[in-house]
Design a protein around this motif. Structure first.
Motif, mmCIF file in Angstrom:
data_model
loop_
_atom_site.group_PDB
_atom_site.id
_atom_site.type_symbol
_atom_site.label_atom_id
_atom_site.label_comp_id
_atom_site.label_asym_id
_atom_site.label_seq_id
_atom_site.Cartn_x
_atom_site.Cartn_y
_atom_site.Cartn_z
ATOM 1 N N MET A 1 -2.129 2.440 -15.164
ATOM 2 C CA MET A 1 -2.929 2.506 -13.946
ATOM 3 C C MET A 1 -3.185 3.971 -13.597
ATOM 4 N N GLY A 2 -4.460 4.351 -13.445
ATOM 5 C CA GLY A 2 -4.819 5.730 -13.189
ATOM 6 C C GLY A 2 -4.588 6.150 -11.755
ATOM 7 N N LEU A 3 -4.863 7.432 -11.506
ATOM 8 C CA LEU A 3 -4.619 8.004 -10.185
ATOM 9 C C LEU A 3 -5.423 7.300 -9.091
ATOM 10 N N GLU A 4 -6.683 7.001 -9.355
ATOM 11 C CA GLU A 4 -7.522 6.362 -8.337
ATOM 12 C C GLU A 4 -6.989 4.988 -7.958
ATOM 13 N N LYS A 5 -6.578 4.216 -8.965
ATOM 14 C CA LYS A 5 -6.064 2.876 -8.676
ATOM 15 C C LYS A 5 -4.728 2.945 -7.951
ATOM 16 N N LYS A 6 -3.895 3.909 -8.341
ATOM 17 C CA LYS A 6 -2.611 4.086 -7.668
ATOM 18 C C LYS A 6 -2.826 4.504 -6.212
ATOM 19 N N SER A 7 -3.787 5.400 -5.987
ATOM 20 C CA SER A 7 -4.093 5.834 -4.625
ATOM 21 C C SER A 7 -4.607 4.671 -3.787
ATOM 22 N N ALA A 8 -5.343 3.779 -4.437
ATOM 23 C CA ALA A 8 -5.876 2.612 -3.723
ATOM 24 C C ALA A 8 -4.756 1.696 -3.239
ATOM 25 N N LEU A 9 -3.610 1.685 -3.945
ATOM 26 C CA LEU A 9 -2.481 0.866 -3.497
ATOM 27 C C LEU A 9 -2.030 1.291 -2.107
ATOM 28 N N LEU A 10 -1.960 2.605 -1.877
ATOM 29 C CA LEU A 10 -1.552 3.096 -0.559
ATOM 30 C C LEU A 10 -2.627 2.820 0.477
ATOM 31 N N GLU A 11 -3.873 3.045 0.117
ATOM 32 C CA GLU A 11 -4.976 2.775 1.044
ATOM 33 C C GLU A 11 -4.999 1.306 1.441
ATOM 34 N N ASP A 12 -4.806 0.420 0.481
ATOM 35 C CA ASP A 12 -4.804 -1.022 0.766
ATOM 36 C C ASP A 12 -3.624 -1.402 1.651
ATOM 37 N N LEU A 13 -2.460 -0.781 1.386
ATOM 38 C CA LEU A 13 -1.284 -1.080 2.205
ATOM 39 C C LEU A 13 -1.526 -0.672 3.650
ATOM 40 N N ILE A 14 -2.087 0.505 3.856
ATOM 41 C CA ILE A 14 -2.363 0.971 5.221
ATOM 42 C C ILE A 14 -3.314 0.008 5.930
#
Length: 326
Positions: A1-14
């Protein structure tokens, strides 16, 4: 999983949390409550050697309290620190990886349990690998002064952090959490390292503050945030282990200085004497004050809120209860 997808995990959680996710609380504090002896240069990381099951238990307690992000027990876990205890390089690296493994195991066990319960209000938590500052490794209180000395250069700080970051990244946490960074130099070193190592895991960098206005080094946060704002690796910036009385002003300040998500997890307000290694009597927040102020911090712009030293699962439960109620 790349950086963008990993970053999206935090955005989705928020987003799932209604705009503000809950970070866990004081790890060493809870270890001590359970009787762990951590008056040691390794601090909470000594439990990785002596009692890893207790570490998992504390993670579970914060998850039960409503934490959406659990931070690993690696804050003061460094390869030089472990080597100084007579451990081998292999053993040292294994302990770093264990800090992530224990948190992931606790998160997965907890999530497996709550998903079998209808109507629960929990989110699947993310695991943030803690990376304490160079001053934390020195264990001389310099993370609260920013005074590392003239011989501590950008390259020296990168060399200090490099292998620890490599090992923690190999353990596959969801996030990296650089904590109690006291100056711009170390923040820049962390940012450059993430780029040099092509790290594909998003990170947050938290400074601390002793005056409620600037970094411990005396540098303005405008200066300190400059390299962070330019980095795609940094998903959030903020403050940890500073008095909660400082948070209103600092959140307002950061909101003007960055477009990154803002993370705050203050201590209880008690003052740590790094040289004497003891807590000094001072004005502090209890759970009721955290419950009252957390929504204000959210409304001022914080996207991630938790607690640091001298806060407990009951503190996080109070924060979570109030944030999720409104």
């Amino acid at each position: 999983m790349g950086l963008e997808k990993k970053s999206a995990l935090l955005e989705d959680l928020i987003k799932k949390c209604g705009g503000c996710a809950v970070v866990d609380g004081g790890f060493a504090t809870q270890l001590e409550i359970h009787g762990a002896a951590i008056n040691d240069p390794l601090w909470s990381a000594v439990s990785l050697i002596k009692d890893p099951e207790l570490i998992k238990r504390v993670h579970m307690e914060y998850l039960e309290a409503g934490a959406d992000i659990v931070v690993t027990s690696s804050y003061q876990a460094t390869i030089p620190g472990f080597l100084s205890r007579g451990l081998s390089m292999e053993e040292s690296e294994s302990l770093l990886q264990k800090s992530v493994k224990l948190a992931v195991e606790a998160r997965d066990k907890f999530w497996d349990k709550v998903t079998k319960t209808s109507g629960h209000s929990y989110n699947r938590a993310l695991v943030a690998a803690s990376i304490g500052s160079y001053g934390a490794y020195l264990a001389d209180g310099s993370e609260y002064s920013g005074s590392y000395g003239e011989d501590v250069t950008l390259d020296k700080l990168k060399d200090f952090h490099r292998r620890r970051i490599q090992v923690l990244v190999e353990a596959s946490p969801d996030l990296l959490a650089f904590e109690t960074i006291p100056n711009k130099l170390e923040a820049q070193a962390c940012v450059e390292l993430l780029e040099e190592e092509n790290v594909q895991i998003p990170a947050w960098i938290c400074f601390t503050s002793v005056d409620g206005e600037n970094a411990p080094s005396g540098e303005s946060f405008e200066e300190c945030l400059e390299p962070l704002n330019k980095s795609n690796n940094i998903c959030a910036v903020g403050i940890n282990c500073a008095p909660p009385q400082f948070m209103d002003n600092l959140i307002r300040k950061f909101s003007k200085l960055t477009k990154k998500a803002i993370v705050v997890y203050p201590n209880s307000g008690e003052v740590w004497d790094g040289k004497a290694k003891k807590w000094l009597p001072s004005q502090c927040f209890g759970d009721a004050e955290f419950e009252m102020f957390a929504p204000k911090w959210r409304d001022l712009g914080a996207k991630l809120i938790g607690g640091c030293c001298r806060t407990t699962p009951s503190t996080i439960k109070a924060i979570s209860r109030d944030l999720k109620r409104r």
